[in-house]
Design a protein around this motif. Structure first.
Motif, mmCIF file in Angstrom:
data_model
loop_
_atom_site.group_PDB
_atom_site.id
_atom_site.type_symbol
_atom_site.label_atom_id
_atom_site.label_comp_id
_atom_site.label_asym_id
_atom_site.label_seq_id
_atom_site.Cartn_x
_atom_site.Cartn_y
_atom_site.Cartn_z
ATOM 1 N N PHE A 1 -7.167 -7.093 -11.938
ATOM 2 C CA PHE A 1 -6.691 -8.470 -12.091
ATOM 3 C C PHE A 1 -6.235 -8.683 -13.436
ATOM 4 O O PHE A 1 -5.116 -9.632 -13.658
ATOM 5 N N TRP A 2 -6.528 -8.273 -14.361
ATOM 6 C CA TRP A 2 -6.294 -8.409 -15.594
ATOM 7 C C TRP A 2 -4.830 -7.965 -16.024
ATOM 8 O O TRP A 2 -4.030 -8.461 -16.708
ATOM 9 N N LEU A 3 -4.594 -6.817 -15.581
ATOM 10 C CA LEU A 3 -3.419 -5.925 -15.868
ATOM 11 C C LEU A 3 -2.287 -6.552 -14.914
ATOM 12 O O LEU A 3 -1.328 -6.747 -15.494
ATOM 13 N N GLY A 4 -2.681 -7.203 -13.909
ATOM 14 C CA GLY A 4 -1.760 -7.864 -13.017
ATOM 15 C C GLY A 4 -1.356 -9.144 -13.462
ATOM 16 O O GLY A 4 -0.088 -9.461 -13.935
ATOM 17 N N ILE A 5 -2.042 -9.876 -14.090
ATOM 18 C CA ILE A 5 -2.003 -11.168 -14.661
ATOM 19 C C ILE A 5 -1.195 -10.779 -16.133
ATOM 20 O O ILE A 5 -0.165 -11.650 -16.150
ATOM 21 N N ILE A 6 -1.506 -9.868 -16.855
ATOM 22 C CA ILE A 6 -0.769 -9.630 -18.031
ATOM 23 C C ILE A 6 0.555 -9.002 -17.781
ATOM 24 O O ILE A 6 1.593 -9.554 -18.484
ATOM 25 N N SER A 7 0.717 -8.314 -16.747
ATOM 26 C CA SER A 7 2.058 -7.900 -16.456
ATOM 27 C C SER A 7 2.962 -9.105 -15.919
ATOM 28 O O SER A 7 4.214 -9.097 -16.089
ATOM 29 N N ILE B 1 8.016 -3.658 -7.092
ATOM 30 C CA ILE B 1 7.865 -2.746 -7.917
ATOM 31 C C ILE B 1 6.713 -2.942 -8.876
ATOM 32 O O ILE B 1 5.937 -2.087 -9.209
ATOM 33 N N LEU B 2 6.541 -4.267 -9.447
ATOM 34 C CA LEU B 2 5.470 -4.655 -10.651
ATOM 35 C C LEU B 2 4.126 -4.633 -9.542
ATOM 36 O O LEU B 2 3.289 -3.977 -10.159
ATOM 37 N N PRO B 3 4.097 -4.946 -8.482
ATOM 38 C CA PRO B 3 2.481 -4.818 -7.869
ATOM 39 C C PRO B 3 2.232 -3.791 -7.637
ATOM 40 O O PRO B 3 1.148 -2.994 -7.635
ATOM 41 N N TRP B 4 3.291 -2.490 -7.339
ATOM 42 C CA TRP B 4 3.020 -1.249 -6.836
ATOM 43 C C TRP B 4 2.710 -0.354 -8.170
ATOM 44 O O TRP B 4 1.697 0.152 -8.131
ATOM 45 N N LEU B 5 3.120 -0.853 -9.342
ATOM 46 C CA LEU B 5 2.604 -0.063 -10.550
ATOM 47 C C LEU B 5 1.409 -0.490 -10.915
ATOM 48 O O LEU B 5 0.554 0.290 -11.274
ATOM 49 N N ALA C 1 0.899 -1.355 -0.066
ATOM 50 C CA ALA C 1 0.068 0.073 -0.060
ATOM 51 C C ALA C 1 0.766 1.399 -0.103
ATOM 52 O O ALA C 1 0.416 1.982 -0.816
ATOM 53 N N ILE C 2 2.002 1.309 0.762
ATOM 54 C CA ILE C 2 2.599 2.619 0.816
ATOM 55 C C ILE C 2 3.318 2.604 -0.323
ATOM 56 O O ILE C 2 3.553 3.945 -0.959
ATOM 57 N N GLY C 3 4.081 1.659 -0.900
ATOM 58 C CA GLY C 3 4.884 1.932 -2.273
ATOM 59 C C GLY C 3 3.797 2.565 -3.404
ATOM 60 O O GLY C 3 3.985 3.408 -3.978
ATOM 61 N N ALA C 4 2.723 1.815 -3.627
ATOM 62 C CA ALA C 4 1.666 2.107 -4.624
ATOM 63 C C ALA C 4 1.114 3.427 -4.248
ATOM 64 O O ALA C 4 0.941 4.329 -5.367
ATOM 65 N N ALA C 5 0.944 3.818 -3.039
ATOM 66 C CA ALA C 5 0.419 5.195 -2.726
ATOM 67 C C ALA C 5 1.251 6.497 -2.927
ATOM 68 O O ALA C 5 1.067 7.380 -3.656
ATOM 69 N N ILE C 6 2.582 6.065 -2.813
ATOM 70 C CA ILE C 6 3.541 7.181 -3.231
ATOM 71 C C ILE C 6 3.687 7.386 -4.629
ATOM 72 O O ILE C 6 3.745 8.286 -5.121
ATOM 73 N N ILE C 7 3.499 6.120 -5.358
ATOM 74 C CA ILE C 7 3.312 6.389 -6.973
ATOM 75 C C ILE C 7 2.201 6.900 -7.360
ATOM 76 O O ILE C 7 2.299 7.803 -8.083
#
Length: 320
Positions: free
Chosen positions: A148-154, A187-191, A105-111
């Protein structure tokens, strides 16, 4: 300011009490089936008749509802709430997942906060130009993509070798265990988690800036010869950020409370969100109660923080 803070704290305590009662009603009272039916739901799918009788007595389902409520709260806050499916302590499982969910949460929130503000400012400053139109299209695409789609594709194309294996393939490494691997694994889950919020925050901030820039006090600052950059930072941006602060506090609290459930599941992070998903699948009632209260309390806590920062940005709300 002290009186304002005290009022907010008292209100938060009352909201938390109301939330616990609502959770009790939703999970225990409303489904019906009588005391025996409630005990069966808590005991799980493979419970024996004796287990159901024991749970019925232990939780007080054969007693008035206020005793049932008191016993549920006692179990929750004393750490005695246990899953009857796998015999694991619910609070212990939530504590194990909190560092993972916090890291995500913290990493994604900063981004999403940094890029959302940047996108909003650039889009507002260049309103009507090709860059504004391009940002608008990209923001709408980001808002529309299912997480979920973006996560699976990434994960497939960037971690599992579909195009490259530059990123690690899911899982979590503790910050104290290996900071470099902690960062690379997240980094990938954050994005992925941040994409939805970047576009939404950018569009909201753009609209706020364009509304604020035509206010009388902004025109007065221009007439006094104040530089455009100072006007933007001191007058326009500060006022325009107030709704963003509200959104950020609630969104961040929701992510901490389990709203990152799809991201955690796709990347196999085993945080609070994935713990909730696993127990939804098995309809394990005690963990669902624990996660629901955990998420609700985080939202209340961050609502207080938002109110305090809101009052700092706009002192006019303090007397209310």
């Amino acid at each position: 300011m002290v009186a304002f803070l005290v009022r907010r704290l008292v209100g938060a305590v009352l909201v938390c009490i109301a939330v616990t009662f609502i959770v009790f009603m939703i999970f225990i009272v409303v489904p019906g089936g009588g005391p025996h039916g409630t005990a069966e739901r808590i005991a799980g799918k493979n419970a024996t008749p004796q287990n159901i009788i024991n749970i019925e007595h232990e939780w007080g389902f054969d007693k008035p509802f206020y005793i049932q409520y008191w016993r549920l709260m006692k179990k929750m806050f004393s750490g005695e709430l246990v899953s009857y499916t796998n015999r694991q302590n619910v609070l212990d499982q939530i504590r194990q997942g909190i560092p993972i969910t916090f890291s995500l949460a913290i990493g994604a929130a900063i981004i999403w906060l940094f890029l959302g503000i940047l996108v909003g400012v650039v889009s507002a400053v260049t309103a009507g130009r090709w860059s504004d139109r391009l940002i608008t299209v990209l923001a709408l695409i980001g808002i529309s993509l299912p997480v979920f789609w973006l996560g699976i594709i990434s994960r497939y194309y960037l971690a599992e070798g579909g195009l490259t294996s530059f990123f690690p393939d899911g899982e979590y490494v503790g910050l104290t265990q290996n900071p470099a691997k902690w960062f690379s694994h997240l980094i990938l889950p954050w994005l992925v988690l941040a994409v939805l919020f970047i576009g939404f925050y950018g569009r909201v901030l753009r609209g706020n800036i364009l509304d604020t820039i035509n206010e009388d006090y902004v025109r007065t600052a221009k007439a006094k010869g104040m530089s455009p950059n100072r006007i933007m930072v001191k007058h326009v941006l500060r006022t325009s950020l107030i709704p963003i602060v509200t959104l950020f506090g609630l969104d961040f609290a929701a992510v901490l409370g389990g709203a990152a459930i799809l991201t955690e599941t796709v990347f196999d992070l085993h945080g609070v969100g994935q713990y909730a998903a696993e127990n939804v699948a098995s309809f394990d009632l005690p963990p669902l109660i624990g996660v629901t209260l955990y998420g609700a309390f985080f939202i209340v806590i961050f609502s207080i923080l938002v109110d305090v920062f809101y009052a700092y940005l706009d002192p006019r709300i303090r007397p209310t």
